[in-house]
Scaffold this active site. Structure first.
Site, PDB file in Angstrom:
ATOM      1  N   THR A 156     -13.850 199.468   7.533  1.00 54.35           N
ATOM      2  CA  THR A 156     -12.594 199.382   8.274  1.00 54.35           C
ATOM      3  C   THR A 156     -12.809 199.319   9.794  1.00 54.35           C
ATOM      4  O   THR A 156     -13.663 199.998  10.323  1.00 54.35           O
ATOM      5  CB  THR A 156     -11.777 200.622   7.913  1.00 54.35           C
ATOM      6  OG1 THR A 156     -11.778 200.718   6.496  1.00 54.35           O
ATOM      7  CG2 THR A 156     -10.393 200.547   8.452  1.00 54.35           C
TER       8      THR A 156
ATOM      9  N   ASP B 190      -8.297 202.882  -3.138  1.00 54.53           N
ATOM     10  CA  ASP B 190      -7.085 203.306  -2.424  1.00 54.53           C
ATOM     11  C   ASP B 190      -5.913 203.495  -3.387  1.00 54.53           C
ATOM     12  O   ASP B 190      -4.895 204.095  -3.033  1.00 54.53           O
ATOM     13  CB  ASP B 190      -6.713 202.311  -1.317  1.00 54.53           C
ATOM     14  CG  ASP B 190      -7.505 202.552  -0.036  1.00 54.53           C
ATOM     15  OD1 ASP B 190      -8.128 203.625   0.086  1.00 54.53           O
ATOM     16  OD2 ASP B 190      -7.504 201.675   0.848  1.00 54.53           O
TER      17      ASP B 190
ATOM     18  N   ASN C 194     -12.551 198.972   2.874  1.00 51.06           N
ATOM     19  CA  ASN C 194     -12.600 200.351   2.374  1.00 51.06           C
ATOM     20  C   ASN C 194     -13.914 201.036   2.738  1.00 51.06           C
ATOM     21  O   ASN C 194     -14.080 201.408   3.889  1.00 51.06           O
ATOM     22  CB  ASN C 194     -12.286 200.429   0.885  1.00 51.06           C
ATOM     23  CG  ASN C 194     -11.661 201.773   0.545  1.00 51.06           C
ATOM     24  OD1 ASN C 194     -11.315 202.528   1.454  1.00 51.06           O
ATOM     25  ND2 ASN C 194     -11.529 202.103  -0.706  1.00 51.06           N
TER      26      ASN C 194
HETATM   27  O1  DON Z   1      -6.666 201.359   3.912  1.00 53.11           O
HETATM   28  C1  DON Z   1      -7.197 202.464   3.881  1.00 53.11           C
HETATM   29  O2  DON Z   1      -6.572 203.514   4.036  1.00 53.11           O
HETATM   30  C2  DON Z   1      -8.701 202.562   3.666  1.00 53.11           C
HETATM   31  N1  DON Z   1      -9.150 201.383   2.954  1.00 53.11           N
HETATM   32  C3  DON Z   1      -9.385 202.744   4.998  1.00 53.11           C
HETATM   33  C4  DON Z   1     -10.878 202.969   4.844  1.00 53.11           C
HETATM   34  C5  DON Z   1     -11.542 203.393   6.088  1.00 53.11           C
HETATM   35  O3  DON Z   1     -10.919 203.588   7.112  1.00 53.11           O
HETATM   36  C6  DON Z   1     -13.030 203.583   6.016  1.00 53.11           C
HETATM   37  N2  DON Z   1     -13.555 203.854   7.310  1.00 53.11           N
HETATM   38  N3  DON Z   1     -14.163 204.793   7.647  1.00 53.11           N
END
Ligand code: DON
Length: 334
Positions: free
Chosen positions: A137, A179, A157
């Site tokens: 992300t 998620d 993710n």
């Molecule tokens: O959309 C989301 O909430 C997750 N896929 C975010 C993942 C994320 O931020 C990983 N980073 N450290």
């Protein structure tokens, strides 16, 4: 996909379209905040947190003193309990979004906070009844010369997604399925315990925590553009980041660098980045009934929460950008 024994077909990809969703817009101490709507939980949960905490004079409290940390944790627990129960893909579930972010609900959630005692998460359920359906992300923030602002978070993710590359195609496959609540009631990789609303269904989008956000001053001028990676910690991170600016008058560098706290309802504990809380404050929070843990990781990367990229628009129109030193990135001008 076929080569890797995957499930996704050409028709699935051809049938996928980006959907326009109206942003979540709410106010916090006279400022207007514009943030990400479902299928991210970010904007709605940020609004719910702000709705609870607006009733407390955060800016008058000792920064990261026991009272400040206690109020943050109590607001976050309640808001994540609602997030985890209600929020999901709006094409699939009806959500009590308007109620969740309303001033009345914020006040009623706030009224259950004991100023001196932690409420155990086991005593905090979703506050608006049972959901109707019983049955890596990166963030970037941009402001252009005309004053247009973009807050954009994008995710595969986990680091390297599913760690499967598509030979010859030049990209890796994400592991966004985590998620979803792949097993409702059990924690996902971020420890989030989510309900049936966010269970896997064909054609449904998984619930995100991304919180790309734009903040306007009470007079409507642009003040701040922000966002971060960090899985379940994104929402609490971005609340603190915005509160650091609005409540504590920090500049962009201070607001981004300030060590962070986190609570997401379950597991029932306050986590803090190394150095965020003094030993005295940790002791006081424990005596109030909180479980308090310093984040720790042998890999050194994970004690840190998130990676904010933010821009502050000064009164005279100058832009001050700051890239979080926790991971990578840069602030560049034009
Ligand atoms: O959309 C989301 O909430 C997750 N896929 C975010 C993942 C994320 O931020 C990983 N980073 N450290």
């Amino acid at each position: 996909m076929a080569r890797g024994d995957g499930l996704i077909t050409h028709d699935d990809l051809a049938g996928y379209e980006a959907a326009w969703r109206d942003p979540i817009v709410f106010s916090y101490r006279g400022h207007t905040i514009i943030s990400m709507p479902p299928v991210s939980s970010g904007g709605a949960t940020l609004a719910a947190i702000a709705g609870i905490l607006t009733g407390f004079p955060l800016g008058e409290l000792v920064y990261h003193g026991p009272q400040h940390a206690h109020l943050l944790a109590e607001a976050w627990k309640r808001s994540y309990a609602d997030r985890n129960a209600y929020l999901a893909d709006p094409d699939f579930v009806a959500m009590p979004l308007a109620e969740m972010v309303s001033a009345e609900y914020g006040a009623s959630r706030r009224s259950t906070i004991d100023p001196d005692r932690a409420t155990p998460s086991s005593e905090i359920g979703p506050g608006l009844g049972t959901p109707e359906r019983e049955h890596n992300t990166t963030h970037l923030s941009v402001v252009d010369a005309e004053g247009n602002a973009v807050a954009l978070t994008t995710t595969i993710n986990s680091f390297y997604g599913s760690k499967v590359t598509v030979g010859g195609a030049g990209f890796v496959l994400n592991n966004e399925m985590d998620d979803f609540a792949s097993r409702p009631g059990f924690p996902n990789q971020y420890g989030l315990v989510q309900g049936e609303n966010n269970a896997i269904e064909p054609g449904k989008r998984m619930l995100s925590a991304m919180t790309p956000s734009i903040v306007e001053r009470p007079d409507g001028t642009l003040l701040y553009v922000t966002g971060s990676p960090g899985g379940s910690t994104i929402i609490t991170n971005i609340f603190q980041n915005i509160s650091n600016v609005i409540d504590f008058g920090m500049n962009v560098r201070q607001a981004v660098n300030a060590p962070r706290l986190h609570h997401q309802h379950l597991p029932d504990r306050i986590q803090y980045e190394p150095g965020a809380l003094s030993a005295v404050t940790v002791g006081r929070l424990r005596s109030m009934g909180h479980v308090v843990e310093e984040r720790f990781s042998p890999t050194a990367m994970y004690p840190y929460i998130g990676d904010v990229q933010a821009i502050m628009i000064m009164e005279d129109g100058r832009l001050e950008g700051w890239s979080d030193p926790r991971r990578g990135g840069a602030a560049v001008g034009y």
